[in-house]
Design a protein around this motif. Sequence first.
Motif, PDB file in Angstrom:
ATOM      1  N   GLY A   1     -14.106   4.521 -13.973  1.00  0.00           N
ATOM      2  CA  GLY A   1     -15.263   3.702 -13.607  1.00  0.00           C
ATOM      3  C   GLY A   1     -14.895   2.326 -13.067  1.00  0.00           C
ATOM      4  N   MET A   2     -13.659   2.158 -12.653  1.00  0.00           N
ATOM      5  CA  MET A   2     -13.228   0.856 -12.123  1.00  0.00           C
ATOM      6  C   MET A   2     -13.727   0.662 -10.682  1.00  0.00           C
ATOM      7  N   ARG A   3     -13.988  -0.615 -10.329  1.00  0.00           N
ATOM      8  CA  ARG A   3     -14.367  -0.930  -8.945  1.00  0.00           C
ATOM      9  C   ARG A   3     -13.104  -1.311  -8.191  1.00  0.00           C
ATOM     10  N   VAL A   4     -12.816  -0.556  -7.138  1.00  0.00           N
ATOM     11  CA  VAL A   4     -11.586  -0.791  -6.369  1.00  0.00           C
ATOM     12  C   VAL A   4     -11.958  -1.168  -4.936  1.00  0.00           C
ATOM     13  N   ALA A   5     -11.371  -2.264  -4.447  1.00  0.00           N
ATOM     14  CA  ALA A   5     -11.577  -2.667  -3.043  1.00  0.00           C
ATOM     15  C   ALA A   5     -10.217  -2.805  -2.378  1.00  0.00           C
ATOM     16  N   GLY A   6     -10.226  -2.994  -1.075  1.00  0.00           N
ATOM     17  CA  GLY A   6      -8.979  -3.249  -0.346  1.00  0.00           C
ATOM     18  C   GLY A   6      -8.951  -4.701   0.093  1.00  0.00           C
ATOM     19  N   TYR A   7      -7.762  -5.270   0.262  1.00  0.00           N
ATOM     20  CA  TYR A   7      -7.628  -6.660   0.710  1.00  0.00           C
ATOM     21  C   TYR A   7      -6.799  -6.650   1.984  1.00  0.00           C
ATOM     22  N   GLY A   8      -7.451  -6.973   3.126  1.00  0.00           N
ATOM     23  CA  GLY A   8      -6.776  -6.984   4.426  1.00  0.00           C
ATOM     24  C   GLY A   8      -6.911  -5.640   5.126  1.00  0.00           C
ATOM     25  N   ALA A   9      -7.773  -5.604   6.147  1.00  0.00           N
ATOM     26  CA  ALA A   9      -7.932  -4.351   6.922  1.00  0.00           C
ATOM     27  C   ALA A   9      -6.848  -4.339   7.997  1.00  0.00           C
ATOM     28  N   THR A  10      -5.629  -4.143   7.541  1.00  0.00           N
ATOM     29  CA  THR A  10      -4.475  -4.196   8.445  1.00  0.00           C
ATOM     30  C   THR A  10      -4.371  -2.917   9.273  1.00  0.00           C
ATOM     31  N   SER A  11      -3.611  -3.006  10.355  1.00  0.00           N
ATOM     32  CA  SER A  11      -3.303  -1.785  11.128  1.00  0.00           C
ATOM     33  C   SER A  11      -2.537  -0.837  10.226  1.00  0.00           C
ATOM     34  N   LYS A  12      -1.679  -1.431   9.395  1.00  0.00           N
ATOM     35  CA  LYS A  12      -0.850  -0.621   8.500  1.00  0.00           C
ATOM     36  C   LYS A  12      -1.714   0.243   7.576  1.00  0.00           C
ATOM     37  N   SER A  13      -2.856  -0.334   7.134  1.00  0.00           N
ATOM     38  CA  SER A  13      -3.697   0.406   6.184  1.00  0.00           C
ATOM     39  C   SER A  13      -4.262   1.674   6.817  1.00  0.00           C
ATOM     40  N   THR A  14      -4.365   1.688   8.138  1.00  0.00           N
ATOM     41  CA  THR A  14      -4.886   2.896   8.805  1.00  0.00           C
ATOM     42  C   THR A  14      -3.983   4.094   8.512  1.00  0.00           C
ATOM     43  N   THR A  15      -2.675   3.866   8.551  1.00  0.00           N
ATOM     44  CA  THR A  15      -1.743   4.961   8.254  1.00  0.00           C
ATOM     45  C   THR A  15      -1.875   5.397   6.801  1.00  0.00           C
TER      46      THR A  15
ATOM     47  N   LEU B   1      13.754  -1.523  10.802  1.00  0.00           N
ATOM     48  CA  LEU B   1      13.871  -0.157  10.272  1.00  0.00           C
ATOM     49  C   LEU B   1      14.619  -0.129   8.935  1.00  0.00           C
ATOM     50  N   GLY B   2      15.631  -0.981   8.807  1.00  0.00           N
ATOM     51  CA  GLY B   2      16.409  -1.009   7.557  1.00  0.00           C
ATOM     52  C   GLY B   2      15.513  -1.304   6.363  1.00  0.00           C
ATOM     53  N   ASP B   3      14.546  -2.215   6.535  1.00  0.00           N
ATOM     54  CA  ASP B   3      13.605  -2.533   5.441  1.00  0.00           C
ATOM     55  C   ASP B   3      12.606  -1.402   5.230  1.00  0.00           C
ATOM     56  N   VAL B   4      12.132  -0.812   6.312  1.00  0.00           N
ATOM     57  CA  VAL B   4      11.145   0.279   6.192  1.00  0.00           C
ATOM     58  C   VAL B   4      11.756   1.432   5.386  1.00  0.00           C
ATOM     59  N   VAL B   5      13.012   1.756   5.676  1.00  0.00           N
ATOM     60  CA  VAL B   5      13.675   2.857   4.959  1.00  0.00           C
ATOM     61  C   VAL B   5      13.945   2.451   3.508  1.00  0.00           C
ATOM     62  N   ALA B   6      14.462   1.246   3.313  1.00  0.00           N
ATOM     63  CA  ALA B   6      14.822   0.810   1.954  1.00  0.00           C
ATOM     64  C   ALA B   6      13.595   0.673   1.061  1.00  0.00           C
ATOM     65  N   LYS B   7      12.431   0.250   1.639  1.00  0.00           N
ATOM     66  CA  LYS B   7      11.240  -0.027   0.809  1.00  0.00           C
ATOM     67  C   LYS B   7      10.167   1.047   0.949  1.00  0.00           C
ATOM     68  N   THR B   8      10.457   2.121   1.695  1.00  0.00           N
ATOM     69  CA  THR B   8       9.462   3.167   1.970  1.00  0.00           C
ATOM     70  C   THR B   8       8.156   2.534   2.491  1.00  0.00           C
ATOM     71  N   SER B   9       8.279   1.532   3.335  1.00  0.00           N
ATOM     72  CA  SER B   9       7.064   0.880   3.874  1.00  0.00           C
ATOM     73  C   SER B   9       6.631   1.646   5.130  1.00  0.00           C
ATOM     74  N   TYR B  10       6.219   2.887   4.887  1.00  0.00           N
ATOM     75  CA  TYR B  10       5.904   3.780   6.005  1.00  0.00           C
ATOM     76  C   TYR B  10       4.647   3.358   6.753  1.00  0.00           C
TER      77      TYR B  10
ATOM     78  N   ARG C   1      11.497  10.868   4.260  1.00  0.00           N
ATOM     79  CA  ARG C   1      10.285  11.708   4.237  1.00  0.00           C
ATOM     80  C   ARG C   1       9.904  12.059   2.792  1.00  0.00           C
ATOM     81  N   ALA C   2      10.905  12.401   1.990  1.00  0.00           N
ATOM     82  CA  ALA C   2      10.615  12.750   0.588  1.00  0.00           C
ATOM     83  C   ALA C   2      10.033  11.527  -0.135  1.00  0.00           C
ATOM     84  N   ASN C   3      10.552  10.347   0.152  1.00  0.00           N
ATOM     85  CA  ASN C   3      10.043   9.118  -0.478  1.00  0.00           C
ATOM     86  C   ASN C   3       8.608   8.822  -0.047  1.00  0.00           C
ATOM     87  N   VAL C   4       8.313   9.079   1.225  1.00  0.00           N
ATOM     88  CA  VAL C   4       6.956   8.849   1.746  1.00  0.00           C
ATOM     89  C   VAL C   4       5.966   9.779   1.032  1.00  0.00           C
TER      90      VAL C   4
END
Length: 408
Positions: free
Chosen positions: A311-325, A203-212, A290-293
Amino acid sequence: MKKDICRISGAPLTRVVDFGKQPLGNGFLQPAQFADEYFFPMVVGFSEESMMFQLIEQPAPEKMFHDHYAFYSSTSSFMARHFKDFADQVVQSGYLAKQDPYVVELGCNDGIMLKNFAEQKIRHLGIEPSLNVAKEANKHGVRTRSEFFTESLAETIVSEDGQADAFLAANVMCHIPDIVGVVKGIRKLLKPTGVVMFEDPYLGDVVAKTSYDQIYDEHVFLFSALSIQYLFGQQGMELIDVLPQKTHGGSMRYVLAHRGAYPVKESVTRLLAKERAQGLDRLATFDTFRANVEDSREKLVALLKKLKAEGMRVAGYGATSKSTTILNYCGIGPDLIDYISDTTPIKQGKRTPGMHIPVVPYETFKGNPPDYAVLFAWNHAEEIMAKEKEFMAAGGKWIVHVPEVKVL
Ligand code: DWN
């Protein structure tokens, strides 16, 4: 209206972030299944009593963990090394009995950690409710039981195998809503000299890095040393050591034992003080979170819209569970991201949960790289950057959102 209650203390929970309607993090699906897709309201609550950060509502375990679970731990060679090191540390820790030690792992997945014990002929058991991954573990010589761990299963194991020297878990404990029942089971399963060693995103990293994006259906809790001490303390156990890990964007390994069995290391006192200074014991901290998220969401959507307009082509790398959020909270669909590349065969040819972006084999990315790739597997950045030198050399750029939205 029904009051929200903390799963650990029974005290009222305060709602801190509302992510809206979310699908299952690993609920990859085919278009024919769109009409029946499952969604739940994803809201996080916090209790100052237990200091536990937790989902208010979580889908039933059987919806998330079953015989076609999409996540195989061994998709990363870095993680395979990490779990070998974890196993080596357990063996060398001095906590295992000299004669016939017995090690139990909860949620052994495809055997990525326990195979190291199996290879050394150390008596072990993996408890893995997702049958497909448990079968994979068996192929590596790992002995498994495909069940959910409960107090009553702990009693059965003790009657069949005796008590355990070590109870291990990695990225599992934070998935279990009846964690109090699990801790009661662990207490019965462990020898008086036994230890629990488990790690989870911190949790300490999630809060510090906004890795919601660490918040999704499977992660019913995000732990801190403060909340772990409270949880196990209720059952006569205590934290004796803590070991920060780099994995999953910042994890913590907790070492616990029956109260009084071993001295408490200085590392525990230090981390508890650090967490209080960071505010992990207070509700106010999560207002800032919450404000950071919200800020992170605005920046990511603005960036993707700008690139699309150019007009850029954008893809995702890694269909992680995290990416669902990320995708569902930000409302990012195939209009902004063409596809997501993933090396896991069971995810390929399907669509992402909720936003329905196509998941394609890695070869698609390699054969026709996009201009920009959103690094949804940002926690594996070191390993991925090392193998994607060609993509970068050809002008390909990465988009990351942790610790802040930026183009690399
Ligand atoms: O707790 C959990 C963690 C440990 O694993 C589970 N609840 C589910 C899962 O979460 P995740 O899906 O967010 O984990 P990862 O490890 O970030 O997923 C990485 C994904 O990226 C996998 O689907 C494999 C893929 N991948 C890839 O396509 N190329 C990964 C690497 C390293 C790569 O080079």
